[in-house]
Design an enzyme around this catalytic site. Structure first.
Site, mmCIF file in Angstrom:
data_model
loop_
_atom_site.group_PDB
_atom_site.id
_atom_site.type_symbol
_atom_site.label_atom_id
_atom_site.label_comp_id
_atom_site.label_asym_id
_atom_site.label_seq_id
_atom_site.Cartn_x
_atom_site.Cartn_y
_atom_site.Cartn_z
ATOM 1 N N TYR A 116 5.133 15.056 -3.640
ATOM 2 C CA TYR A 116 5.217 14.340 -2.357
ATOM 3 C C TYR A 116 3.870 14.461 -1.657
ATOM 4 O O TYR A 116 3.256 15.538 -1.649
ATOM 5 C CB TYR A 116 6.308 14.955 -1.472
ATOM 6 C CG TYR A 116 6.375 14.331 -0.088
ATOM 7 C CD1 TYR A 116 7.215 13.246 0.155
ATOM 8 C CD2 TYR A 116 5.601 14.822 0.967
ATOM 9 C CE1 TYR A 116 7.276 12.659 1.414
ATOM 10 C CE2 TYR A 116 5.651 14.233 2.224
ATOM 11 C CZ TYR A 116 6.490 13.157 2.440
ATOM 12 O OH TYR A 116 6.541 12.582 3.682
ATOM 13 N N GLU A 204 2.713 7.475 3.415
ATOM 14 C CA GLU A 204 3.593 8.359 2.648
ATOM 15 C C GLU A 204 3.652 7.890 1.204
ATOM 16 O O GLU A 204 3.920 6.717 0.941
ATOM 17 C CB GLU A 204 5.000 8.355 3.254
ATOM 18 C CG GLU A 204 5.904 9.414 2.646
ATOM 19 C CD GLU A 204 7.328 9.344 3.204
ATOM 20 O OE1 GLU A 204 7.949 8.264 3.131
ATOM 21 O OE2 GLU A 204 7.807 10.372 3.711
#
Ligand code: ADP
Ligand code: MG
Length: 393
Positions: A116, A204
């Protein structure tokens, strides 16, 4: 302002952030040519909507998965046909879902591990912060809740930008091998430059992946930009997709009104953001739910009031209207005239409570009284809020 994954990835490439090869199609007629531009082999078919959680989403007709692995291009074509113009519901769309009007085909990557990675503005330090985790591809909120030690944060000093030692620290925490590290360093620096130069509010990448041949790729991309800085980036404004925005909000922005649609049934027409917030609060306090935030501004014209009223009346969830005006710069009679005019044009079948106070209030009240409109007047904010909550109940 949000953009689609395929648009974000095109920008990533300009900044040296590696992504799998892909092609977008905005109509069914474009599917085949988009697929033809990709190398043979497995393809991932991705619904383009401004919401995450697509992979685990379900379409309203029961078809499962807004992101699908297709072994062949023929399978990819079939999946795309099922997704296109279909409505996808994910944990981020709300129950109404979003209509898929663009399909992105992308080469399927061999995934060694998912990570992530995000860059956002940290409001506590007023600095950009990089957030990374070894637990990618899953809901990051769950990771933060269950295993917070697996999330790393690095605060960037905007005056210096991302420093080499910070890049090394992050890579070390993610446990990458030397070949992966070299590729990750390039990606991190590119992504930070992208974030900084485009005035992004959030970038993101979930998942960021490594491949068996040690490549590091951004497999997903969710990007939003600071609306206050868009005037500096016409090329980004050009990426705006009005299909993804509430038509009422688009209409409001044409008239310079600050309008945000909400889930409740009491529409509010208020002047000043602070008064709008407290009006929403007081509706909640008396057990009602606001249908919108609407600030007509300090010096709204009659046309703006008419436009605002029409937007409110165009929302089928609205069961009643509360007008709460404190006339400082605003002339109460301008609001009153706007209300009367709008109602004449579009009619009014809903309960309307009006609380006017301040500049030229007597003339405003006289205009409303002379119009013969069936409205209820409120003496104070509390009185007005209680009345409208009761009327919609
Ligand atoms: P969302 O986060 O909206 O569900 P993603 O783009 O993250 O959408 O896709 C969901 C999952 O599909 C990813 O976590 C990844 O496992 C897989 N995936 C997405 N793109 C690719 C790709 N190009 N190659 C292989 N797998 C992919
Ligand atoms: Mg994702």
């Amino acid at each position: 302002m949000n953009i689609h994954e395929y648009q974000a990835k095109a920008l990533f490439e300009k900044y040296g952030v590696a992504v799998p090869k892909g092609a977008a199609a905005r109509s069914a007629a474009e599917f085949e040519s988009a697929l033809a531009s990709l190398p043979d082999g497995a393809v991932i078919v991705k619904s383009q909507i401004h919401a995450g959680g697509r992979g685990k989403g379900t379409f309203t007709d029961g078809f499962k998965g807004g992101v699908k692995f297709a072994k062949t291009k023929a399978d990819a074509l079939e999946y795309a046909g099922k997704m296109f113009n279909n409505t996808l519901v994910t944990i981020q769309t709300g129950p109404a879902g979003r209509k898929v009007q663009t399909i992105y085909f992308t080469q399927a990557s061999d995934i060694k591990k998912e990570y992530y990675l995000a860059i956002l503005l940290d409001r506590n330090t007023s600095k950009p912060v990089i957030v990374a985790s070894t637990e990618g591809g899953v809901d990051i909120e769950t990771v933060a809740h269950n295993t917070p030690e697996k999330i790393f944060k690095i605060v960037i000093d905007p005056a210096y930008g991302i420093a080499d030692f910070q890049v090394r620290e992050l890579i070390q925490k993610l446990g990458l091998n030397p070949a992966e590290s070299k590729n990750a360093a390039k990606l991190l620096k590119g992504l930070y430059t992208f974030f900084w130069e485009t005035d992004a509010a959030m970038v993101e990448v979930n998942p960021l992946i490594t491949t068996p041949d040690d490549k590091v790729l951004a497999l997903d991309a969710k990007v939003s930009f600071d609306s206050n800085a868009l005037y500096r980036h016409p090329e980004i404004v050009a990426l705006r997709d009005l299909n993804e925005e509430d038509p009422k909000e688009i209409e409001a922005s044409k008239y310079g009104l600050s309008y945000i649609a909400l889930d409740g049934n009491i529409a509010c027409l208020v002047n000043g953001a602070g008064l709008a917030m407290s009006t929403m609060d007081i509706i909640g306090h008396f057990g009602g739910t606001p249908a919108n935030f609407l600030d007509v501004g300090g010096g709204a014209s009659k046309d703006q009031v008419v436009a605002a009223f029409k937007i409110i009346l165009g929302d089928k969830n609205v069961k009643g209207i509360l007008v709460n005006i404190f006339g400082g710069i605003m002339d109460c009679n301008v609001i009153a005239t706007g209300i009367v005019e709008a109602v004449k044009e579009v009619g009014l079948k809903l309960p309307l409570v009006v609380r006017l106070e301040g500049n030229n209030v007597a003339a405003g009240k006289a205009t409303l009284a002379a119009s013969g409109l069936a409205l209820v007047s409120g003496d104070t904010m509390a009185d007005a809020a209680q009345k409208i909550v009761k009327l919609v109940a």
